[in-house]
Design an enzyme around this catalytic site. Structure first.
Site, PDB file in Angstrom:
ATOM      1  N   ASP A   1     -75.426  32.849  15.136  1.00  0.00           N
ATOM      2  CA  ASP A   1     -74.654  33.550  16.170  1.00  0.00           C
ATOM      3  C   ASP A   1     -73.346  34.133  15.654  1.00  0.00           C
ATOM      4  OD1 ASP A   1     -76.552  33.089  18.165  1.00  0.00           O
ATOM      5  OD2 ASP A   1     -75.718  31.128  18.641  1.00  0.00           O
ATOM      6  N   GLU A   2     -73.314  34.497  14.385  1.00  0.00           N
ATOM      7  CA  GLU A   2     -72.097  35.061  13.813  1.00  0.00           C
ATOM      8  C   GLU A   2     -72.342  36.412  13.150  1.00  0.00           C
ATOM      9  OE1 GLU A   2     -69.901  32.393  11.375  1.00  0.00           O
ATOM     10  OE2 GLU A   2     -69.927  30.757  12.828  1.00  0.00           O
TER      11      GLU A   2
END
Length: 287
Positions: free
Chosen positions: A230-231
């Site tokens: 999620d980055e």
């Protein structure tokens, strides 16, 4: 009848003469620039552009244009793509139990809002989970997964993606973390959606956690998938203001709405060649 259009995207180290060289190359092949958007990133010192073009007599010599652009690209150390807008990208969607994003994508695709060829839906849940959805002739692949079978299941996921010819993969609330290996294979062509609370509210029931903390804004983020969970580079985000009157169920309902519209925007922009990677960020040429 509208004339056939091509989309040219490019990025390179910024220096004088880029626009002139590209425009001259298009002109020499009789091309007509219909729309041009550009961005000069002063931090990375890179130049980005998206150009739509056609030919007044529908006689664009695409091979000759590509040859000319290759020379320009070599001169300016340029990364570029040239695509016929009529050529639809092949897309595979991965989904788990929550199907609101999948339902929205199917709906917009049938309406013609998403110009793509949907070549497969992959889920770790059986097809009966989505009885209310009409997949028509879209192939559905049930690939269950457990901790002990994750590598074998991902091998099957990759096989389906590869054999379908998919150019783009959408994680429409697919609740499985991709391995570093699969994430690397899909680099730059896999988009995920998650609630914008991360990393503030990790784990199960994030909207309930947010309610317990009395948050005033909820949102969602669409981003490219990388090995860092999620980055990846962010494509689109949106939020909704909430109040003390909203229950956890209200937050879940509003969150679903945000997630599906944010993911559909990101998907559309990728299909229209509006997203260019800029290191850990993106350049998004909106309408």
């Amino acid at each position: 009848m509208p004339r056939p259009e091509h989309v040219l995207t490019l990025s390179c180290p910024n220096r004088p003469g880029i626009v002139a060289a590209v425009a001259t190359t298009i002109f020499e092949q009789g091309g007509n620039i219909r729309e041009a958007q550009q961005y000069d990133d002063v931090e990375s010192r890179r130049f980005f552009a998206r150009i739509t073009l056609d030919h007044p007599e529908n006689a664009l010599d695409v091979p000759a244009l590509r040859t000319g652009l290759e020379a320009v690209a070599e001169r300016f150390s340029m990364q570029w793509t040239l695509r016929d807008r009529a050529q639809k990208r092949k897309v595979v969607v991965l989904v788990s139990k929550f199907d609101h994003c999948l339902a929205d994508i199917l709906y917009r695709w049938r309406l013609g809002e998403l110009p793509m060829e949907l070549v497969g839906v992959i889920s770790n849940h059986p097809r009966e989970t989505y009885q209310h959805l009409d997949f028509a002739d879209v192939p559905f692949h049930h690939l269950p997964v457990t901790k002990s079978t994750k590598m074998e299941q991902e091998a099957e996921v990759w096989r389906v993606i590869r054999e379908s010819g998919a150019e783009l993969v959408i994680l429409a609330r697919y609740m499985q973390v991709l391995s570093d290996g699969l994430a690397a294979k899909l680099a730059g062509r896999c988009i995920n959606i998650h609630h914008s609370f991360l990393p503030g509210f990790k784990g199960a029931r994030p909207y309930h956690q947010a309610h317990a903390r009395g948050v005033k804004l909820i949102g969602a983020t669409a981003h490219f998938v990388t090995a860092d969970l999620d980055e990846g580079p962010i494509i689109e985000q949106d939020v909704e203001r909430i109040s003390h009157n909203d229950t956890p169920d209200d937050l879940v309902r509003q969150g679903r709405d945000i997630e599906r519209r944010v993911l559909s925007r990101a998907l559309l922009w990728q299909l229209e060649d509006r997203i260019l990677l800029n290191g850990a960020r993106t350049v998004v040429f909106r309408d």
